[in-house]
Design an enzyme around this catalytic site. Sequence first.
Site, short mmCIF file in Angstrom:
data_model
loop_
_atom_site.label_atom_id
_atom_site.label_comp_id
_atom_site.label_asym_id
_atom_site.label_seq_id
_atom_site.Cartn_x
_atom_site.Cartn_y
_atom_site.Cartn_z
N ALA A 12 0.72 -1.26 0.02
CA ALA A 12 0.09 0.06 -0.10
C ALA A 12 0.88 1.24 -0.10
O ALA A 12 0.34 2.36 -0.33
CB ALA A 12 -1.05 0.15 1.10
N GLY A 72 -0.29 1.27 -5.20
CA GLY A 72 -1.25 1.43 -4.00
C GLY A 72 -1.52 3.13 -3.83
O GLY A 72 -2.85 3.23 -3.44
N ASN A 117 9.73 -14.17 -4.56
CA ASN A 117 8.20 -14.03 -4.51
C ASN A 117 7.41 -15.11 -3.88
O ASN A 117 6.29 -14.99 -2.96
CB ASN A 117 7.57 -13.74 -5.76
N VAL A 165 -1.62 -8.62 -8.20
CA VAL A 165 -1.10 -7.59 -9.13
C VAL A 165 0.44 -7.62 -9.19
O VAL A 165 0.91 -7.48 -10.33
CB VAL A 165 -1.50 -6.20 -8.63
N GLY A 166 1.10 -7.88 -8.19
CA GLY A 166 2.44 -8.01 -8.09
C GLY A 166 3.19 -9.16 -9.06
O GLY A 166 2.54 -10.18 -9.11
N ASN A 167 4.02 -8.65 -9.73
CA ASN A 167 4.88 -9.79 -10.59
C ASN A 167 5.74 -10.51 -9.98
O ASN A 167 6.32 -10.19 -9.19
CB ASN A 167 5.57 -8.83 -11.78
N ASP A 188 -3.45 -5.20 -19.66
CA ASP A 188 -3.06 -5.70 -21.06
C ASP A 188 -4.38 -5.71 -21.91
O ASP A 188 -4.43 -5.30 -22.99
CB ASP A 188 -2.70 -6.89 -20.91
N ARG A 210 -5.27 -2.08 -22.40
CA ARG A 210 -4.25 -1.99 -23.71
C ARG A 210 -4.81 -2.24 -24.98
O ARG A 210 -4.50 -1.42 -26.16
CB ARG A 210 -2.94 -2.10 -23.19
N HIS A 238 0.91 -12.83 -17.95
CA HIS A 238 0.94 -11.46 -17.94
C HIS A 238 2.63 -11.07 -17.90
O HIS A 238 3.16 -10.73 -16.93
CB HIS A 238 0.49 -10.76 -16.55
P1 NAX Z 1 6.22 -0.17 -5.75
O1 NAX Z 1 7.82 -0.62 -5.80
O2 NAX Z 1 6.32 1.31 -5.88
O3 NAX Z 1 5.44 -0.58 -4.49
C1 NAX Z 1 5.73 -2.08 -3.86
C2 NAX Z 1 5.33 -1.89 -2.54
O4 NAX Z 1 5.14 -3.21 -2.19
C3 NAX Z 1 6.59 -1.22 -1.79
O5 NAX Z 1 6.23 -0.12 -0.92
C4 NAX Z 1 6.91 -2.34 -1.08
O6 NAX Z 1 7.54 -1.96 0.39
C5 NAX Z 1 5.72 -3.39 -0.85
N1 NAX Z 1 5.96 -4.62 -0.53
C6 NAX Z 1 7.18 -5.25 -0.81
N2 NAX Z 1 7.04 -6.77 -0.33
C7 NAX Z 1 5.69 -6.64 0.46
C8 NAX Z 1 5.17 -7.65 1.34
N3 NAX Z 1 5.77 -8.82 1.43
N4 NAX Z 1 3.96 -7.21 2.02
C9 NAX Z 1 3.50 -6.11 1.94
N5 NAX Z 1 4.07 -5.00 1.13
C10 NAX Z 1 5.18 -5.34 0.33
O7 NAX Z 1 5.79 -0.93 -7.00
P2 NAX Z 1 4.68 -0.93 -7.80
O8 NAX Z 1 4.87 0.11 -8.79
O9 NAX Z 1 3.36 -0.08 -7.01
O10 NAX Z 1 4.18 -2.24 -8.45
C11 NAX Z 1 3.88 -3.28 -7.52
C12 NAX Z 1 3.76 -4.48 -8.46
O11 NAX Z 1 2.80 -4.56 -9.57
C13 NAX Z 1 5.21 -4.88 -9.10
O12 NAX Z 1 5.32 -6.22 -8.91
C14 NAX Z 1 4.85 -4.63 -10.49
O13 NAX Z 1 5.55 -5.34 -11.10
C15 NAX Z 1 3.38 -5.12 -10.73
N6 NAX Z 1 2.83 -4.73 -11.62
C16 NAX Z 1 1.76 -5.31 -12.22
C17 NAX Z 1 0.97 -5.21 -13.44
C18 NAX Z 1 -0.05 -6.02 -13.98
O14 NAX Z 1 -0.70 -5.80 -14.91
N7 NAX Z 1 -0.17 -7.23 -13.24
C19 NAX Z 1 1.05 -3.89 -13.93
C20 NAX Z 1 1.95 -2.75 -13.20
C21 NAX Z 1 3.05 -3.23 -12.35
O15 NAX Z 1 4.18 -3.66 -13.25
#
Ligand code: NAX
Length: 326
Positions: A12, A17, A105, A129-131, A159, A162, A187
């Site tokens: 978040a 977030g 991950n 969402v996280g990759n 995607d 887009r 993805h």
């Molecule tokens: P950010 O690096 O800005 O934010 C990620 C946040 O997650 C950080 O604040 C970090 O402290 C926190 N975090 C890490 N490990 C954690 C855990 N175990 N528990 C809780 N929080 C944790 O990244 P952001 O740009 O917000 O992107 C987040 C993720 O979305 C990335 O993995 C990114 O690759 C992925 N995406 C996925 C997309 C999709 O379409 N599926 C598109 C957008 C984005 O690339």
Amino acid sequence: AHPPVTVTVTGAGGQIGYALLFRIAAGDMLGASTPVRLRLLEVPQGLASAEGAALELQDGAFPLLESLEVTDSPERAFDVTNIALLVGSRPRTAGMERADLLAANGGIFGPQGAALNAHAADDVRVLVVGNPANTNALIAQQNAPDIPADRFTALTRLDHNRALAQLAAKLEVPVSSVRDVTIWGNHSTTQYPDVFHALAEERPVRDLVDEAWLAEEFIPRVAGRGAEIIDARGSSSAASAASAAIDHVRDWVHGTRNGWTSVALPSTGAYGVPEGIVSSFPVHSIDGRWVVVEGLDVNAFSRRRIDLSVDELLEERAAVAARGLL
Ligand code: NAX
């Protein structure tokens, strides 16, 4: 008014977030008559940023925001949660192998799946969402044996959106007139955006574009859009990703309109995609559940591309299974 819904956002304090929380609080995700209880999960080093976002959420005086809590405890964050948006993940850093990224991950999404299994509400819905989103969703699902598998999804709606937008631009029609595109597979850059069943202003898109444009321009543009955004902005897509996550959950809860959408979900074998991976399909949302669109013809052009992306997902699964994460 509807009963309040508990929504957990992990990561978040990050950039997605930051874009996501305000849309949720404004009612864009669950509707204007559903109060939300927000739980923000971060790792300790991200807590300050999440707490800052929480102060701003408070300052938004959102009428629907019934409560707000920031924590670094997954057990607390997922307690009786109805909707879990798993955004936080371990990003790839320079020199990191894909297998190491998957393993790092696994160390996040395995425990989060277990915490969801133990603490979430019975009706919980999970969006990763996280990759690498598909395989992270698979790991979480495998660690949550008491939650029905089809409650675990990964985001390919960005995607999908887009692809709609690129078609609208090419055909010079409003984006709202384009429907029934499909994102298949992972993805990642192997994803396959399929327009063979799509309509634009009720006309079949396949009659309006040729295969050379699809193969050489459209598919690489959609699959490479993430990199294009990074080049333009200096950081990865955030507001568009958040918007897609909102679209995904809104349609899951309230139903799809204007054609089908794309969601990565645990395969049940449809379209020859093997069980045991989380892969993107064309889906309708009916009565709060994703239902894969049946009976679409898959031509040779599409089959080859779907299979390539599915092969990548099988490799990802093998890599995390080899490390004992499933
Ligand atoms: P950010 O690096 O800005 O934010 C990620 C946040 O997650 C950080 O604040 C970090 O402290 C926190 N975090 C890490 N490990 C954690 C855990 N175990 N528990 C809780 N929080 C944790 O990244 P952001 O740009 O917000 O992107 C987040 C993720 O979305 C990335 O993995 C990114 O690759 C992925 N995406 C996925 C997309 C999709 O379409 N599926 C598109 C957008 C984005 O690339």
